[in-house]
Design a protein around this motif. Structure first.
Motif, PDB file in Angstrom:
ATOM      1  N   GLU A 214       1.354  -1.312  -0.495  1.00 55.21           N
ATOM      2  CA  GLU A 214       0.292   0.323   0.063  1.00 55.21           C
ATOM      3  C   GLU A 214       0.782   1.154  -0.202  1.00 55.21           C
ATOM      4  N   PRO A 215       1.007   2.256  -1.055  1.00 61.29           N
ATOM      5  CA  PRO A 215       1.802   2.997  -0.988  1.00 61.29           C
ATOM      6  C   PRO A 215       1.639   3.977   0.215  1.00 61.29           C
ATOM      7  N   ALA A 216       0.473   4.234   0.764  1.00 53.86           N
ATOM      8  CA  ALA A 216       1.046   5.766   2.407  1.00 53.86           C
ATOM      9  C   ALA A 216       0.892   4.408   2.902  1.00 53.86           C
ATOM     10  N   HIS A 217       1.050   3.589   2.690  1.00 50.80           N
ATOM     11  CA  HIS A 217       1.504   2.745   4.868  1.00 50.80           C
ATOM     12  C   HIS A 217       2.924   2.896   4.418  1.00 50.80           C
TER      13      HIS A 217
ATOM     14  N   ALA B 165       9.799  12.094   1.246  1.00 53.57           N
ATOM     15  CA  ALA B 165       8.959  13.452   0.681  1.00 53.57           C
ATOM     16  C   ALA B 165       8.397  13.531  -0.161  1.00 53.57           C
ATOM     17  N   ALA B 166       9.123  13.999  -1.185  1.00 52.55           N
ATOM     18  CA  ALA B 166       8.722  14.417  -2.653  1.00 52.55           C
ATOM     19  C   ALA B 166       7.655  13.010  -3.245  1.00 52.55           C
ATOM     20  N   SER B 167       7.821  11.947  -2.735  1.00 53.75           N
ATOM     21  CA  SER B 167       7.477  10.642  -3.418  1.00 53.75           C
ATOM     22  C   SER B 167       5.861  10.881  -2.570  1.00 53.75           C
TER      23      SER B 167
ATOM     24  N   TYR C  96       5.931   5.524 -10.009  1.00 51.07           N
ATOM     25  CA  TYR C  96       5.940   6.847 -10.654  1.00 51.07           C
ATOM     26  C   TYR C  96       7.377   7.664 -10.168  1.00 51.07           C
ATOM     27  N   SER C  97       5.991   7.876  -8.733  1.00 46.82           N
ATOM     28  CA  SER C  97       6.589   8.852  -8.003  1.00 46.82           C
ATOM     29  C   SER C  97       8.110   8.966  -7.629  1.00 46.82           C
ATOM     30  N   LEU C  98       8.337   7.393  -7.334  1.00 40.72           N
ATOM     31  CA  LEU C  98       9.977   6.946  -6.675  1.00 40.72           C
ATOM     32  C   LEU C  98      10.874   6.755  -8.028  1.00 40.72           C
TER      33      LEU C  98
END
Lengths: 184, 156
Positions: A27-30, A168-170, B106-108
């Motif tokens: 899960e990206p957020a986790h 943080a950027a991601s 993509y972001s990473l």
């Protein structure tokens, strides 16, 4: 035969405990919240991380239990905000009181717990994946804490700060994608 | 990483950071991705930003020029300059996001690729510890500025 598409279903070939254990990384957020929390917690050394780790663990266990009773909250956006904020804090090596750090750790644990109920399962069937999530989340966090705590030398500490800025950027980007209605 | 105007500007950030020394050597590569992500967020959300391609080309001209002329402004000036250009780079990436892309990957990927380009610039910039290295780095900076001008005026 077509089957239900489940957001939190088991991975193919994996038992439900293992699927639960890797769920925080899927899960990206986790994943972002765990990694940034780990770097932020460990950045000042192992000793300073002591209050945050049990706060995270307790909140995680409590909220996994709540999620198993049917409470289902979408806390992904809040986790992205937390990840972006903690990533920036790592990047600038911001000092905060231990109580604040422990409180944030508790909130992240709560968010991960509340957002980890597997779809399509009820009752006793929830126990293996949610136990896996509890253990997996704690282990992934400990790894990130250890990484940051071991990189205490000035040159290596810069690496931790750069990693914090990347995370943080991601988080900011994924947050924007989420707000724009793109699938994450 | 295939947009050469982006690539040379990313390398120039690392190069200039190495040229300026501590703490710029890590401050600039920390500031850039953070502000770039903000620009990316604007692009993803459809907020218009005029002159994006001009801003990107100009970033290569100015950052390359800073290295070529061995400019040593105060850290905050360097950070503000780098941050201003980062918005254009991020916005361009944000608007170019393919519909089918996995958001986190993509972001990473785009953040890590940017960081690695900075690192390559820093690595090359460490040649400044030797007198001949300083000349070489400044020549590369001039090359980046010239390439940026070529993009700016449509020759590339």
């Amino acid at each position: 035969m077509p089957t239900l598409a489940l957001a939190h279903g088991s991975g193919k070939g994996a038992g439900s405990f293992f699927s639960g254990a890797v769920h925080p990384l899927r899960e990206p957020a986790h994943a972002l919240a765990l990694m940034t929390l780990g770097l932020w917690t460990g950045q000042r050394g192992i000793d300073e991380s002591h209050p945050s780790l049990p706060c995270f663990g307790l909140a995680l266990l409590l909220c996994l239990r709540l999620a198993s009773t049917g409470i289902n909250l979408d806390v992904d956006f809040a986790l992205y905000v937390a990840a972006a904020t903690m990533g920036i804090a790592v990047a600038i090596s911001m000092k905060v009181p231990t109580l604040v750090r422990a409180s944030v750790a508790g909130l992240v644990g709560a968010g991960i717990g509340l957002g980890s109920r597997p779809d399509g399962l009820v009752g006793a069937a929830l126990t293996p994946p949610m136990s896996g999530t509890a253990i997996g989340a704690c282990l992934w966090l400990l790894n990130a804490v250890a990484l940051a705590a071991l990189m205490q030398r000035p040159v290596w500490n810069i690496g931790v700060r750069v990693l914090g800025s990347w995370l943080a950027a991601s988080a900011l980007l994924v947050m924007a994608l989420s707000l724009a209605g793109r699938p994450v | 990483m295939l947009g050469w105007d982006h690539v040379i500007a990313m390398v120039a950030v690392g190069l200039w950071g190495a040229f300026l020394g501590m703490p710029a050597i890590w401050v600039l590569p920390v500031v850039f991705p953070l502000v770039m992500a903000f620009g990316g967020a604007l692009g993803v959300m459809g907020v218009p930003l005029p002159g994006v391609e001009v801003g990107i080309a100009l970033s290569a001209v100015l950052l390359g020029g800073m290295v070529a002329f061995a400019a040593r402004p105060p850290l905050w000036v360097a950070a503000v300059l780098v941050a201003s250009f980062a918005i254009f780079h991020g916005h361009a990436h944000g608007t170019e996001l393919p519909q089918a892309a996995n958001a986190l990957a993509y972001s990473l990927g785009f953040v890590v690729a940017t960081g690695l380009l900075h690192l390559s610039g820093i690595g090359f910039g460490l040649l400044t510890r030797w007198p001949q290295g300083r000349v070489l780095v400044r020549v590369v900076g001039a090359g980046i500025a010239a390439a940026g001008a070529a993009f700016l005026f449509g020759f590339a």
